[in-house]
Design a protein around this motif. Structure first.
Motif, short mmCIF file in Angstrom:
data_model
loop_
_atom_site.label_atom_id
_atom_site.label_comp_id
_atom_site.label_asym_id
_atom_site.label_seq_id
_atom_site.Cartn_x
_atom_site.Cartn_y
_atom_site.Cartn_z
N ALA A 40 0.84 -1.20 0.00
CA ALA A 40 0.00 0.00 0.00
C ALA A 40 0.87 1.25 0.00
O ALA A 40 0.60 2.21 -0.73
N ALA A 41 1.92 1.24 0.80
CA ALA A 41 2.84 2.37 0.83
C ALA A 41 3.59 2.51 -0.49
O ALA A 41 3.83 3.63 -0.96
N VAL A 42 3.94 1.39 -1.12
CA VAL A 42 4.64 1.42 -2.40
C VAL A 42 3.75 2.01 -3.49
O VAL A 42 4.19 2.84 -4.29
N VAL A 43 2.48 1.62 -3.50
CA VAL A 43 1.55 2.14 -4.51
C VAL A 43 1.34 3.64 -4.33
O VAL A 43 1.39 4.41 -5.30
N VAL A 44 1.12 4.08 -3.10
CA VAL A 44 0.93 5.51 -2.84
C VAL A 44 2.20 6.28 -3.16
O VAL A 44 2.15 7.36 -3.77
N GLY A 45 3.34 5.74 -2.81
CA GLY A 45 4.61 6.41 -3.11
C GLY A 45 4.87 6.54 -4.60
O GLY A 45 5.30 7.59 -5.07
N SER A 46 4.58 5.49 -5.35
CA SER A 46 4.82 5.57 -6.80
C SER A 46 3.83 6.50 -7.48
O SER A 46 4.19 7.22 -8.42
N ALA A 47 2.58 6.53 -7.02
CA ALA A 47 1.60 7.47 -7.58
C ALA A 47 2.00 8.91 -7.28
O ALA A 47 1.92 9.79 -8.14
N GLY A 48 2.44 9.15 -6.06
CA GLY A 48 2.90 10.49 -5.70
C GLY A 48 4.14 10.91 -6.46
O GLY A 48 4.29 12.06 -6.87
N LEU A 49 5.04 9.96 -6.68
CA LEU A 49 6.26 10.25 -7.43
C LEU A 49 5.94 10.61 -8.87
O LEU A 49 6.49 11.58 -9.42
N SER A 50 5.01 9.89 -9.49
CA SER A 50 4.65 10.20 -10.87
C SER A 50 3.96 11.56 -10.96
O SER A 50 4.21 12.33 -11.90
N ALA A 51 3.12 11.89 -9.99
CA ALA A 51 2.48 13.22 -9.98
C ALA A 51 3.50 14.32 -9.78
O ALA A 51 3.45 15.37 -10.44
N THR A 52 4.46 14.10 -8.90
CA THR A 52 5.51 15.08 -8.65
C THR A 52 6.36 15.30 -9.89
O THR A 52 6.66 16.45 -10.26
N LEU A 53 6.74 14.23 -10.56
CA LEU A 53 7.55 14.36 -11.77
C LEU A 53 6.79 15.05 -12.89
O LEU A 53 7.35 15.86 -13.63
N THR A 54 5.49 14.78 -13.00
CA THR A 54 4.67 15.44 -14.02
C THR A 54 4.62 16.93 -13.78
O THR A 54 4.79 17.74 -14.71
N LEU A 55 4.41 17.34 -12.55
CA LEU A 55 4.37 18.77 -12.22
C LEU A 55 5.74 19.42 -12.43
O LEU A 55 5.83 20.56 -12.89
N ALA A 56 6.80 18.72 -12.09
CA ALA A 56 8.14 19.27 -12.26
C ALA A 56 8.47 19.47 -13.74
O ALA A 56 9.05 20.50 -14.12
N VAL A 57 8.10 18.52 -14.58
CA VAL A 57 8.35 18.66 -16.02
C VAL A 57 7.52 19.80 -16.59
O VAL A 57 8.01 20.60 -17.40
N ARG A 58 6.27 19.93 -16.15
CA ARG A 58 5.43 21.05 -16.60
C ARG A 58 6.05 22.38 -16.20
O ARG A 58 6.10 23.32 -16.99
#
Length: 132
Positions: free
Chosen positions: A67-85
């Motif tokens: 559960a922590a891995v899934v939440v962490g990976s979803a948050g990481l992908s959202a963070t990277l998307t915002l950073a690239v934008r």
């Protein structure tokens, strides 16, 4: 390693991270007073730290590690998307600013001094409008 030790490590990191997420909160609250590229960058910082905090809570709760891995990976992908934008917006702002300065300071019409061929090839790279 138990979940409590992992959660304690994440908690210490989150507490020490105030030097990143407090200025990000200020950038988001300032809204129109900051350049447009700063808002997604601030949102990326806050998303990353919120992901770390939520991961810590999931490690403390009686959930599986997945559960922590899934939440962490979803948050990481959202963070990277915002950073690239944010990076793309910053690049656009830099090109617009270069165009404004080019309009204010037109290129000199004086011919440059004659240099040997080897010096011309090794000269500094110049920023052109094609880069934007």
């Amino acid at each position: 390693m138990s979940h409590g030790v992992l959660a304690l490590g994440v908690a210490v990191i989150c507490v020490s991270g105030h030097v990143w997420y407090l200025p990000a909160c200020i950038d988001l609250r300032a809204a129109q007073d900051r350049p447009e590229s700063r808002r997604p960058a601030a949102a990326a910082v806050l998303t990353g730290w919120a992901t770390a905090g939520l991961t810590m809570l999931l490690l403390l709760a009686p959930f599986t590690l997945w559960a922590a891995v899934v939440v962490g990976s979803a948050g990481l992908s959202a963070t990277l998307t915002l950073a690239v934008r944010s990076w793309l917006l910053r690049r656009q702002e830099q090109c617009e600013e270069a165009a404004r300065w080019a309009a204010l300071l037109p290129v000199s019409t004086v011919a440059p001094a004659r240099r040997p061929d080897s010096a011309r090839r090794a000269g500094p790279a110049r920023h052109t409008e094609d880069d934007c």
